[in-house]
Motif scaffolding. Structure first.
Motif, PDB file in Angstrom:
ATOM      1  N   LYS A 100       0.829  -1.207   0.000  1.00  0.00           N
ATOM      2  CA  LYS A 100       0.000   0.000   0.000  1.00  0.00           C
ATOM      3  C   LYS A 100       0.864   1.258   0.000  1.00  0.00           C
ATOM      4  CE  LYS A 100      -3.971  -1.959   2.486  1.00  0.00           C
ATOM      5  NZ  LYS A 100      -4.725  -1.923   3.769  1.00  0.00           N
ATOM      6  N   LYS A 101       1.991   1.181   0.700  1.00  0.00           N
ATOM      7  CA  LYS A 101       2.875   2.341   0.833  1.00  0.00           C
ATOM      8  C   LYS A 101       3.925   2.410  -0.273  1.00  0.00           C
ATOM      9  CE  LYS A 101       2.348   2.259   5.870  1.00  0.00           C
ATOM     10  NZ  LYS A 101       3.039   2.055   7.166  1.00  0.00           N
ATOM     11  N   GLY A 102       3.966   1.378  -1.139  1.00  0.00           N
ATOM     12  CA  GLY A 102       4.961   1.342  -2.189  1.00  0.00           C
ATOM     13  C   GLY A 102       6.357   1.040  -1.692  1.00  0.00           C
ATOM     14  N   HIS A 103       6.455   0.365  -0.543  1.00  0.00           N
ATOM     15  CA  HIS A 103       7.741   0.051   0.055  1.00  0.00           C
ATOM     16  C   HIS A 103       8.235  -1.323  -0.381  1.00  0.00           C
ATOM     17  CE1 HIS A 103       7.042   2.999   3.673  1.00  0.00           C
ATOM     18  NE2 HIS A 103       7.120   3.607   2.508  1.00  0.00           N
ATOM     19  N   PRO A 104       9.539  -1.597  -0.272  1.00  0.00           N
ATOM     20  CA  PRO A 104      10.065  -2.940  -0.571  1.00  0.00           C
ATOM     21  C   PRO A 104       9.459  -3.993   0.353  1.00  0.00           C
ATOM     22  CG  PRO A 104      11.834  -1.319  -0.469  1.00  0.00           C
ATOM     23  CD  PRO A 104      10.602  -0.640   0.052  1.00  0.00           C
ATOM     24  N   TRP A 105       9.550  -5.247  -0.082  1.00  0.00           N
ATOM     25  CA  TRP A 105       8.901  -6.341   0.643  1.00  0.00           C
ATOM     26  C   TRP A 105       9.805  -7.030   1.669  1.00  0.00           C
ATOM     27  CZ3 TRP A 105       6.538  -9.488  -4.029  1.00  0.00           C
ATOM     28  CH2 TRP A 105       5.586  -8.691  -4.679  1.00  0.00           C
ATOM     29  N   LEU A 106      11.008  -6.540   1.887  1.00  0.00           N
ATOM     30  CA  LEU A 106      11.990  -7.286   2.666  1.00  0.00           C
ATOM     31  C   LEU A 106      11.485  -7.700   4.046  1.00  0.00           C
ATOM     32  CD1 LEU A 106      14.820  -8.471   2.816  1.00  0.00           C
ATOM     33  CD2 LEU A 106      15.642  -6.251   3.655  1.00  0.00           C
ATOM     34  N   LEU A 107      10.788  -6.812   4.735  1.00  0.00           N
ATOM     35  CA  LEU A 107      10.292  -7.144   6.068  1.00  0.00           C
ATOM     36  C   LEU A 107       9.312  -8.319   6.024  1.00  0.00           C
ATOM     37  CD1 LEU A 107       9.703  -3.625   7.672  1.00  0.00           C
ATOM     38  CD2 LEU A 107      11.423  -5.321   8.330  1.00  0.00           C
ATOM     39  N   ALA A 108       8.594  -8.449   4.934  1.00  0.00           N
ATOM     40  CA  ALA A 108       7.590  -9.514   4.815  1.00  0.00           C
ATOM     41  C   ALA A 108       8.164 -10.805   4.269  1.00  0.00           C
ATOM     42  CB  ALA A 108       6.448  -9.053   3.921  1.00  0.00           C
ATOM     43  N   LYS A 109       9.328 -10.731   3.615  1.00  0.00           N
ATOM     44  CA  LYS A 109       9.873 -11.886   2.906  1.00  0.00           C
ATOM     45  C   LYS A 109      11.236 -12.348   3.429  1.00  0.00           C
ATOM     46  CE  LYS A 109       6.915 -12.486  -0.635  1.00  0.00           C
ATOM     47  NZ  LYS A 109       6.294 -13.799  -1.005  1.00  0.00           N
ATOM     48  N   GLY A 110      11.957 -11.495   4.149  1.00  0.00           N
ATOM     49  CA  GLY A 110      13.345 -11.804   4.465  1.00  0.00           C
ATOM     50  C   GLY A 110      13.650 -12.174   5.897  1.00  0.00           C
ATOM     51  N   PHE A 111      12.633 -12.433   6.698  1.00  0.00           N
ATOM     52  CA  PHE A 111      12.868 -12.770   8.102  1.00  0.00           C
ATOM     53  C   PHE A 111      13.507 -14.154   8.233  1.00  0.00           C
ATOM     54  CE2 PHE A 111       8.583 -13.844   6.798  1.00  0.00           C
ATOM     55  CZ  PHE A 111       8.390 -15.131   7.278  1.00  0.00           C
ATOM     56  N   ARG A 112      14.055 -14.444   9.388  1.00  0.00           N
ATOM     57  CA  ARG A 112      14.713 -15.738   9.620  1.00  0.00           C
ATOM     58  C   ARG A 112      13.739 -16.894   9.405  1.00  0.00           C
ATOM     59  NH1 ARG A 112      19.757 -15.845  12.041  1.00  0.00           N
ATOM     60  NH2 ARG A 112      20.540 -13.826  12.770  1.00  0.00           N
ATOM     61  N   ASN A 113      14.233 -17.939   8.766  1.00  0.00           N
ATOM     62  CA  ASN A 113      13.470 -19.166   8.472  1.00  0.00           C
ATOM     63  C   ASN A 113      12.392 -18.953   7.410  1.00  0.00           C
ATOM     64  OD1 ASN A 113      15.024 -20.392  10.449  1.00  0.00           O
ATOM     65  ND2 ASN A 113      13.434 -20.288  12.018  1.00  0.00           N
ATOM     66  N   SER A 114      12.482 -17.867   6.656  1.00  0.00           N
ATOM     67  CA  SER A 114      11.448 -17.616   5.643  1.00  0.00           C
ATOM     68  C   SER A 114      11.721 -18.336   4.328  1.00  0.00           C
ATOM     69  CB  SER A 114      11.326 -16.111   5.372  1.00  0.00           C
ATOM     70  OG  SER A 114      12.525 -15.588   4.817  1.00  0.00           O
ATOM     71  N   ALA A 115      12.901 -18.976   4.211  1.00  0.00           N
ATOM     72  CA  ALA A 115      13.238 -19.712   2.991  1.00  0.00           C
ATOM     73  C   ALA A 115      13.555 -21.162   3.347  1.00  0.00           C
ATOM     74  CB  ALA A 115      14.431 -19.066   2.283  1.00  0.00           C
ATOM     75  N   ALA A 116      12.524 -21.977   3.442  1.00  0.00           N
ATOM     76  CA  ALA A 116      12.707 -23.398   3.749  1.00  0.00           C
ATOM     77  C   ALA A 116      13.057 -24.153   2.470  1.00  0.00           C
ATOM     78  CB  ALA A 116      11.441 -23.975   4.372  1.00  0.00           C
ATOM     79  N   ILE A 117      14.118 -24.948   2.505  1.00  0.00           N
ATOM     80  CA  ILE A 117      14.600 -25.635   1.310  1.00  0.00           C
ATOM     81  C   ILE A 117      14.815 -27.124   1.609  1.00  0.00           C
ATOM     82  CG2 ILE A 117      16.456 -25.771  -0.400  1.00  0.00           C
ATOM     83  CD1 ILE A 117      16.951 -22.842  -0.040  1.00  0.00           C
ATOM     84  N   THR A 118      14.326 -27.976   0.712  1.00  0.00           N
ATOM     85  CA  THR A 118      14.517 -29.421   0.846  1.00  0.00           C
ATOM     86  C   THR A 118      15.941 -29.799   0.444  1.00  0.00           C
ATOM     87  OG1 THR A 118      13.928 -29.982  -1.437  1.00  0.00           O
ATOM     88  CG2 THR A 118      12.111 -29.707   0.121  1.00  0.00           C
ATOM     89  N   ARG A 119      16.219 -31.087   0.474  1.00  0.00           N
ATOM     90  CA  ARG A 119      17.488 -31.578  -0.070  1.00  0.00           C
ATOM     91  C   ARG A 119      17.530 -31.278  -1.561  1.00  0.00           C
ATOM     92  NH1 ARG A 119      16.276 -36.253  -2.914  1.00  0.00           N
ATOM     93  NH2 ARG A 119      14.278 -37.218  -2.372  1.00  0.00           N
ATOM     94  N   PHE A 120      18.730 -31.132  -2.078  1.00  0.00           N
ATOM     95  CA  PHE A 120      18.910 -30.932  -3.511  1.00  0.00           C
ATOM     96  C   PHE A 120      19.089 -32.279  -4.208  1.00  0.00           C
ATOM     97  CE2 PHE A 120      19.909 -26.712  -2.006  1.00  0.00           C
ATOM     98  CZ  PHE A 120      19.429 -25.889  -3.010  1.00  0.00           C
ATOM     99  N   ARG A 121      18.701 -32.320  -5.474  1.00  0.00           N
ATOM    100  CA  ARG A 121      18.893 -33.496  -6.304  1.00  0.00           C
ATOM    101  C   ARG A 121      19.399 -33.041  -7.671  1.00  0.00           C
ATOM    102  NH1 ARG A 121      13.348 -36.197  -8.164  1.00  0.00           N
ATOM    103  NH2 ARG A 121      14.721 -36.870  -9.827  1.00  0.00           N
ATOM    104  N   PRO A 122      20.060 -33.912  -8.427  1.00  0.00           N
ATOM    105  CA  PRO A 122      20.581 -33.508  -9.738  1.00  0.00           C
ATOM    106  C   PRO A 122      19.470 -32.994 -10.643  1.00  0.00           C
ATOM    107  CG  PRO A 122      21.544 -35.599  -9.070  1.00  0.00           C
ATOM    108  CD  PRO A 122      20.454 -35.303  -8.076  1.00  0.00           C
ATOM    109  N   PHE A 123      19.780 -31.967 -11.401  1.00  0.00           N
ATOM    110  CA  PHE A 123      18.835 -31.398 -12.354  1.00  0.00           C
ATOM    111  C   PHE A 123      18.805 -32.281 -13.595  1.00  0.00           C
ATOM    112  CE2 PHE A 123      17.863 -28.213 -15.779  1.00  0.00           C
ATOM    113  CZ  PHE A 123      16.576 -27.902 -15.352  1.00  0.00           C
ATOM    114  N   PRO A 124      17.633 -32.812 -13.959  1.00  0.00           N
ATOM    115  CA  PRO A 124      17.559 -33.756 -15.084  1.00  0.00           C
ATOM    116  C   PRO A 124      17.480 -33.110 -16.458  1.00  0.00           C
ATOM    117  CG  PRO A 124      15.400 -33.516 -14.101  1.00  0.00           C
ATOM    118  CD  PRO A 124      16.338 -32.677 -13.266  1.00  0.00           C
TER     119      PRO A 124
END
Length: 209
Positions: A100-124
């Motif tokens: 609404k304020k036209g501000h960046p999203w970092l506060l909503a997207k960059g907090f700790r544990n906000s990027a949960a990632i599984t194990r990696f596997r080879p790209f086919p």
């Protein structure tokens, strides 16, 4: 987990997801970043999320791991060495106010544990992935289903765009966007991430105080 450098995230890369949140469908990739400190493993452990910032939403995504620098003209199959699934956790109420304020999203997207990632596997390879799908289950019920073929911007387009504007190198990852079906997480929710019928990761949600 593999070393992760830059975390590029693509917003509104599935038409139905953009529409479900009342957003315009973009004409070029909408890119934002997450700090490396936001990364957490989705390996069955408990993930603690903020409990004093309004609703926290899950957004499941297909993740590409960049294995080498991208010179002009390099194909996705040459650049991507591995893949994973992940969840872009979002403070939805915070994001709505920032937008609404036209501000960046970092506060909503960059907090700790906000990027949960599984194990990696080879790209086919992209062609083999094009017919595949990925799913998120919450407490045993499927809440999201994404098909690679439904992406508005293909992996090649995303890689070319990020490389041109920001640069891409080994260790960078791209969260390629979430399909429709995003929703709220609650304390003790059990989330499972599937590539077709293969479970690649899971986690249990703990809402902090």
């Amino acid at each position: 987990m593999e070393t992760i450098r830059n975390i590029y995230c693509i917003g509104r890369n599935y038409r139905l997801h953009a529409e479900e949140l009342g957003n315009e469908v973009p004409h070029f990739p909408l890119v934002f970043l997450k700090p490396t400190r936001s990364v957490v493993k989705a390996n069955g452990q408990e993930i603690i999320l903020p409990g004093d910032c309004g609703q926290v939403h899950y957004e499941m995504e297909w993740i590409l791991y960049i294995s080498q620098s991208k010179p002009a003209g390099t194909s996705v199959d040459q650049v991507v060495g591995q893949m994973a699934l992940g969840i872009d956790f979002t403070l939805r109420d915070v994001q709505s106010e920032l937008k609404k304020k036209g501000h960046p999203w970092l506060l909503a997207k960059g907090f700790r544990n906000s990027a949960a990632i599984t194990r990696f596997r080879p790209f086919p390879g992209f062609e083999k992935c094009l017919t595949k799908s990925f799913s998120l289950f919450k407490n045993g019920e499927r809440v999201q289903l994404g098909k690679i073929s439904d992406m508005l911007f293909s992996p090649q387009q995303l890689i070319d765009y990020c490389a041109e504007h920001f640069g891409l190198g080994e260790g960078d990852v791209i969260f390629t966007g979430t399909p429709a079906g995003v929703g709220k997480v609650k304390d003790h929710d059990h989330l499972e991430l599937y590539w077709e019928d293969e479970k690649m990761g899971e986690c249990f949600i703990r809402i902090g105080k």
